[in-house]
Design a protein around this motif. Structure first.
Motif, PDB file in Angstrom:
ATOM      1  N   GLY A   1      -1.644  11.498  11.576  1.00 45.98           N
ATOM      2  CA  GLY A   1      -1.478  12.812  12.198  1.00 45.98           C
ATOM      3  C   GLY A   1      -1.914  13.947  11.291  1.00 45.98           C
ATOM      4  N   VAL A   2      -1.558  13.862  10.028  1.00 41.55           N
ATOM      5  CA  VAL A   2      -1.981  14.888   9.064  1.00 41.55           C
ATOM      6  C   VAL A   2      -3.497  14.868   8.914  1.00 41.55           C
ATOM      7  CG1 VAL A   2      -1.888  15.546   6.624  1.00 41.55           C
ATOM      8  CG2 VAL A   2       0.206  14.939   7.819  1.00 41.55           C
ATOM      9  N   GLY A   3      -4.087  13.696   8.853  1.00 44.71           N
ATOM     10  CA  GLY A   3      -5.537  13.592   8.742  1.00 44.71           C
ATOM     11  C   GLY A   3      -6.259  14.163   9.946  1.00 44.71           C
ATOM     12  N   ARG A   4      -5.702  13.975  11.131  1.00 48.47           N
ATOM     13  CA  ARG A   4      -6.307  14.539  12.338  1.00 48.47           C
ATOM     14  C   ARG A   4      -6.215  16.066  12.333  1.00 48.47           C
ATOM     15  NH1 ARG A   4      -9.335  12.057  16.094  1.00 48.47           N
ATOM     16  NH2 ARG A   4      -8.296  13.229  17.716  1.00 48.47           N
ATOM     17  N   GLN A   5      -5.110  16.607  11.802  1.00 52.81           N
ATOM     18  CA  GLN A   5      -4.936  18.051  11.758  1.00 52.81           C
ATOM     19  C   GLN A   5      -5.867  18.698  10.728  1.00 52.81           C
ATOM     20  OE1 GLN A   5      -3.069  20.087  13.668  1.00 52.81           O
ATOM     21  NE2 GLN A   5      -2.512  18.320  14.912  1.00 52.81           N
ATOM     22  N   VAL A   6      -6.034  18.049   9.589  1.00 59.18           N
ATOM     23  CA  VAL A   6      -6.850  18.606   8.504  1.00 59.18           C
ATOM     24  C   VAL A   6      -8.330  18.556   8.863  1.00 59.18           C
ATOM     25  CG1 VAL A   6      -7.541  18.259   6.105  1.00 59.18           C
ATOM     26  CG2 VAL A   6      -5.148  18.097   6.730  1.00 59.18           C
ATOM     27  N   GLY A   7      -8.760  17.479   9.493  1.00 58.49           N
ATOM     28  CA  GLY A   7     -10.162  17.338   9.870  1.00 58.49           C
ATOM     29  C   GLY A   7     -10.939  16.581   8.808  1.00 58.49           C
ATOM     30  N   PRO A   8     -12.246  16.496   8.981  1.00 58.47           N
ATOM     31  CA  PRO A   8     -13.059  15.731   8.038  1.00 58.47           C
ATOM     32  C   PRO A   8     -13.084  16.386   6.654  1.00 58.47           C
ATOM     33  CG  PRO A   8     -14.455  16.855   9.633  1.00 58.47           C
ATOM     34  CD  PRO A   8     -13.035  17.065  10.069  1.00 58.47           C
ATOM     35  N   VAL A   9     -13.144  15.545   5.650  1.00 56.61           N
ATOM     36  CA  VAL A   9     -13.181  16.030   4.269  1.00 56.61           C
ATOM     37  C   VAL A   9     -14.513  16.710   3.991  1.00 56.61           C
ATOM     38  CG1 VAL A   9     -13.098  15.331   1.853  1.00 56.61           C
ATOM     39  CG2 VAL A   9     -11.593  14.248   3.515  1.00 56.61           C
ATOM     40  N   SER A  10     -15.590  16.098   4.464  1.00 54.89           N
ATOM     41  CA  SER A  10     -16.924  16.643   4.270  1.00 54.89           C
ATOM     42  C   SER A  10     -17.660  16.589   5.598  1.00 54.89           C
ATOM     43  CB  SER A  10     -17.671  15.832   3.214  1.00 54.89           C
ATOM     44  OG  SER A  10     -18.961  16.332   3.030  1.00 54.89           O
ATOM     45  N   PRO A  11     -17.682  17.706   6.342  1.00 57.09           N
ATOM     46  CA  PRO A  11     -18.258  17.673   7.686  1.00 57.09           C
ATOM     47  C   PRO A  11     -19.717  17.235   7.753  1.00 57.09           C
ATOM     48  CG  PRO A  11     -17.062  19.711   7.336  1.00 57.09           C
ATOM     49  CD  PRO A  11     -17.132  19.005   6.020  1.00 57.09           C
ATOM     50  N   GLY A  12     -20.520  17.488   6.718  1.00 50.51           N
ATOM     51  CA  GLY A  12     -21.936  17.128   6.750  1.00 50.51           C
ATOM     52  C   GLY A  12     -22.214  15.722   6.280  1.00 50.51           C
TER      53      GLY A  12
ATOM     54  N   ALA B   1       9.116  -2.623   7.807  1.00 62.24           N
ATOM     55  CA  ALA B   1       7.956  -2.561   8.700  1.00 62.24           C
ATOM     56  C   ALA B   1       7.966  -1.260   9.500  1.00 62.24           C
ATOM     57  CB  ALA B   1       7.949  -3.771   9.637  1.00 62.24           C
ATOM     58  N   LEU B   2       9.131  -0.844   9.961  1.00 68.84           N
ATOM     59  CA  LEU B   2       9.238   0.411  10.691  1.00 68.84           C
ATOM     60  C   LEU B   2       8.893   1.592   9.787  1.00 68.84           C
ATOM     61  CD1 LEU B   2      10.011   1.752  13.345  1.00 68.84           C
ATOM     62  CD2 LEU B   2      12.359   1.879  12.505  1.00 68.84           C
ATOM     63  N   LEU B   3       9.322   1.560   8.546  1.00 66.26           N
ATOM     64  CA  LEU B   3       8.986   2.611   7.585  1.00 66.26           C
ATOM     65  C   LEU B   3       7.477   2.679   7.360  1.00 66.26           C
ATOM     66  CD1 LEU B   3       9.929   4.742   5.514  1.00 66.26           C
ATOM     67  CD2 LEU B   3      10.029   2.888   3.842  1.00 66.26           C
ATOM     68  N   LEU B   4       6.827   1.540   7.235  1.00 63.35           N
ATOM     69  CA  LEU B   4       5.372   1.515   7.074  1.00 63.35           C
ATOM     70  C   LEU B   4       4.667   2.120   8.281  1.00 63.35           C
ATOM     71  CD1 LEU B   4       4.567  -1.942   5.440  1.00 63.35           C
ATOM     72  CD2 LEU B   4       4.327   0.320   4.440  1.00 63.35           C
ATOM     73  N   VAL B   5       5.127   1.768   9.466  1.00 64.27           N
ATOM     74  CA  VAL B   5       4.527   2.317  10.678  1.00 64.27           C
ATOM     75  C   VAL B   5       4.690   3.827  10.712  1.00 64.27           C
ATOM     76  CG1 VAL B   5       4.755   2.405  13.197  1.00 64.27           C
ATOM     77  CG2 VAL B   5       4.734   0.200  12.033  1.00 64.27           C
ATOM     78  N   VAL B   6       5.874   4.326  10.381  1.00 65.41           N
ATOM     79  CA  VAL B   6       6.121   5.768  10.385  1.00 65.41           C
ATOM     80  C   VAL B   6       5.224   6.473   9.369  1.00 65.41           C
ATOM     81  CG1 VAL B   6       7.844   7.544   9.831  1.00 65.41           C
ATOM     82  CG2 VAL B   6       8.465   5.616  11.278  1.00 65.41           C
ATOM     83  N   VAL B   7       5.081   5.900   8.166  1.00 62.25           N
ATOM     84  CA  VAL B   7       4.245   6.515   7.128  1.00 62.25           C
ATOM     85  C   VAL B   7       2.788   6.569   7.587  1.00 62.25           C
ATOM     86  CG1 VAL B   7       3.307   6.156   4.809  1.00 62.25           C
ATOM     87  CG2 VAL B   7       5.760   5.977   5.199  1.00 62.25           C
ATOM     88  N   PHE B   8       2.285   5.498   8.169  1.00 63.93           N
ATOM     89  CA  PHE B   8       0.891   5.492   8.626  1.00 63.93           C
ATOM     90  C   PHE B   8       0.673   6.446   9.790  1.00 63.93           C
ATOM     91  CE2 PHE B   8       0.570   1.369   6.373  1.00 63.93           C
ATOM     92  CZ  PHE B   8      -0.505   1.694   5.575  1.00 63.93           C
ATOM     93  N   VAL B   9       1.640   6.543  10.694  1.00 61.59           N
ATOM     94  CA  VAL B   9       1.501   7.470  11.822  1.00 61.59           C
ATOM     95  C   VAL B   9       1.486   8.914  11.322  1.00 61.59           C
ATOM     96  CG1 VAL B   9       2.720   8.374  13.845  1.00 61.59           C
ATOM     97  CG2 VAL B   9       2.409   5.914  13.576  1.00 61.59           C
TER      98      VAL B   9
END
Length: 53
Positions: free
Chosen positions: A20-31, A8-16
């Motif tokens: 975080g990576v998704g927030r850094q990359v930004g939207p896939v298609s801004p429009g 469960a801790l591993l799952l939480v770490v993977v999702f976090v």
């Protein structure tokens, strides 16, 4: 029991990390907006079934 807690801790770490990576990359298609989908019928996925009905 400790294996389950570790998993469960591993799952939480993977999702976090993925969040975080998704927030850094930004939207896939801004429009892209929710109302700008294809012109298909509601409930249809757009895949042609080869004439099978």
């Amino acid at each position: 029991m400790s294996v389950l807690v570790g998993f469960a801790l591993l799952l939480v770490v993977v999702f976090v990390v993925a969040y975080g990576v998704g927030r850094q990359v930004g939207p896939v298609s801004p429009g892209l907006t929710p109302g700008s989908g294809g012109g298909g019928s509601p409930g249809m996925s757009g895949h042609d079934m080869g004439g099978v009905r």
